[in-house]
Design an enzyme around this catalytic site. Structure first.
Site, PDB file in Angstrom:
ATOM      1  N   ASP A 149      32.946  43.421  39.122  1.00  0.00           N
ATOM      2  CA  ASP A 149      32.449  43.451  37.808  1.00  0.00           C
ATOM      3  C   ASP A 149      30.853  43.655  37.609  1.00  0.00           C
ATOM      4  OD1 ASP A 149      35.086  43.300  36.520  1.00  0.00           O
ATOM      5  OD2 ASP A 149      34.917  41.229  36.879  1.00  0.00           O
ATOM      6  N   HIS A 195      36.174  35.355  42.977  1.00  0.00           N
ATOM      7  CA  HIS A 195      37.474  35.993  42.916  1.00  0.00           C
ATOM      8  C   HIS A 195      38.590  34.955  43.622  1.00  0.00           C
ATOM      9  CE1 HIS A 195      40.336  39.305  43.681  1.00  0.00           C
ATOM     10  NE2 HIS A 195      39.657  40.083  42.953  1.00  0.00           N
TER      11      HIS A 195
END
Lengths: 371, 371
Positions: B300, B250
């Protein structure tokens, strides 16, 4: 430090377009835009922007034939066209069909090929919706005509308008570096989303009145002014009310927008007696002559008058702009993702941290809650 | 200096959301997201994000009733639904209907009211397209049910799934500061374009595999791995081939993504024997345990497993994400345009300037043209 509006912040290198803001010059791949508007064709400039150089004769021929083979809407899309409300904005109509096309086009071809497909179908969507929503019979695309001539034919059923001037106008509007719509396309492209999604996003940005949407606001403004002798009064009222004067000012051009100059000269040649044109020229004289806010006419001032004089409806102006700019949008996405980095800025958080969640029965009904 | 990807560049102030990337914390209006996921409702968190504070009882009641009154599609939109191809991606279906709605909604109401309308209709679009494309009878929205329960009912015709867990998942996904899709919405909004255009653009960005689209790539990756004992081999192969491991890493979180932790615990509680979940956990253990590339699972990885276990089809995952994130998108646009500045960055031009336009008959056919 906060870079509000990202003014002056460079987000990437590019070799597509150079804007010389201080001198009011614009170059596509190094070639002055006026030269291209004078001498080149829509397809040739699209080739130049996408591939980085002018095509040879055989390259151009192959390219034009690709361009003309992708004009049709699918039977499914045509069925949807005939179900659409007749009062949609043309930009939204483009968004609808490009979303459908993007969803069914799962081919693995490269981005340049997709860009051709997308640019190629714009005129069909616009012309079909124009004729459908005006209860006119659709005119199917003709593979034997060049891009602009085919478009004009599909809209008006004629081929004898000022087609060269129209083509020049589209060339002028094709590319303008990282304006808000192109940047929107880049941000979307940087997630490695599909090219259709980039264009649909860019269309939404172009529509804004601080961007391409301004061109639809110009004619009503000129009509509101009403006549040349009311220009001064109108400008003074805008200044007093701090109201934006549509068609003037630009983030990069701090002098004449070269596209505005070119289009003004075109209108002067073809439609010198156009009433809105006379008011616009007077407005330019007054604002530039008196150095008001140091703003100059931008492309919207004259593109809108030109499109109107050419017979296009006002709510199609932004979509016409898009029909040209789609080339620049796609060129920038192709260039950016070839050396991609996800565009993900930050913000400065100025709120509280660690606030309690107060159960609803303990929240004050008078609105003075405890945080 | 070039700020590629705008990493670390602050583009505005905000008080909507705070991401503590080093400690893996996320706060909405100062409240830890886990607390909201435990205790709050979709509507209440939407209210919090849009209006800046938790609603009182009467405010929430009025707000919920607004939310539930805007669920229907117009008869015109329904006619279009039944003409759509059945193989569209759900995100594109959202783009199509929001483009139609945006074009016919010319009301002058404020942006908060528009945001409610937009968020409110998402479930209907998704559930209708789900049932239409699977040849199931449509289930109309029910005004008497809350947002998430109504959605679940419209999709599955049932109301007894793990609804609390589903609502928590949606709350976790609602907001995440200036990620690429939210930033897309801001760029579009900064042109003062309509809110529907902002959301349609954001949807395009969310779909990219470097952003929300990653969630649809996770289950196929886990299936490719096949079993827990193949995890090490798979990771080593990805490293050797410089292939991205989906569901990890991320831009902001440099440790555990708090949403991933929450969802992992949820799945552990509700679906502990899920096969893909076991592979995902092993993948996490291996990558984090061996400090591979210093990446951690992101949302996700587990949201995709959760949505799949809940019975949603894979090609709806990004759209489910969007159904939550639309709240954050609209909240940021509302905040940004309240003190608006057009977002228009620059580029560094690295090409030539003043290139001649060589007439086509003088361009070399072998491609060695003179510039």
């Amino acid at each position: 430090m906060i870079f509000k509006g990202l003014e002056g912040v460079k987000v990437c290198k590019t070799s597509i377009c150079y804007m010389d803001g201080s001198n009011g010059r614009l170059f596509y791949r190094g070639i002055p835009v006026e030269t291209l508007a004078d001498k080149s064709s829509f397809e040739e400039v699209a080739y130049l922007l996408w591939y980085g150089k002018l095509p040879t004769k055989s390259q151009l021929e192959e390219f034009k034939s690709k361009f003309s083979r992708n004009r049709d809407l699918s039977p499914e899309s045509l069925e949807i066209l005939f179900k659409l409300p007749k009062n949609l904005h043309y930009v939204d109509v483009l968004k609808i069909f490009l979303s459908i096309h993007g969803s069914v086009d799962n081919s693995e071809e490269d981005l340049q090929e997709k860009a051709i497909k997308i640019a190629s179908v714009f005129p069909t969507i616009l012309a079909y919706y124009y004729r459908y929503s005006n209860d006119l019979e659709l005119i199917p695309p003709r593979e034997d005509l060049p891009h602009i001539e085919n478009f004009y034919h599909m809209v008006f059923g004629e081929r004898d308008g000022y087609l060269r001037a129209l083509e020049s106008a589209f060339i002028l509007l094709m590319e303008q570096d990282l304006n808000a719509s192109t940047f929107t396309a880049l941000v979307i492209g940087s997630t490695l989303s599909d090219l259709y999604s980039c264009i649909v996003g860019a269309l939404g940005a172009l529509r804004g009145p601080l961007h391409g949407g301004a061109c639809e606001k110009v004619p009503p403004m000129l009509e509101e002014i009403g006549s040349e002798d009311k220009v001064e009064e109108y400008v003074q009222r805008c200044l007093a009310e701090k109201k934006k004067i549509m068609g003037f000012g630009h983030r990069i051009y701090k002098t004449y927008d070269p596209r505005a100059v070119y289009l003004r000269d075109t209108i002067q040649r073809l439609f010198p007696d156009n009433k809105l044109f006379k008011i616009a020229k007077r407005l330019e004289e007054y604002i530039v002559g008196n150095r008001i806010k140091n703003i100059y006419p931008n492309v919207d001032l004259y593109s809108s008058i030109f499109f109107e004089a050419m017979g296009f409806p006002r709510n199609m102006f932004t979509a016409l702009f898009a029909m040209a700019r789609v080339v620049g949008w796609t060129a920038h996405v192709i260039e950016y993702v070839s050396d991609n980095k996800l565009i993900r800025p930050e913000s400065e958080y100025v709120g509280p941290i660690g606030v309690d969640y107060i159960p609803i029965e303990r929240r004050d009904e008078d609105g003075k809650d405890s945080h």
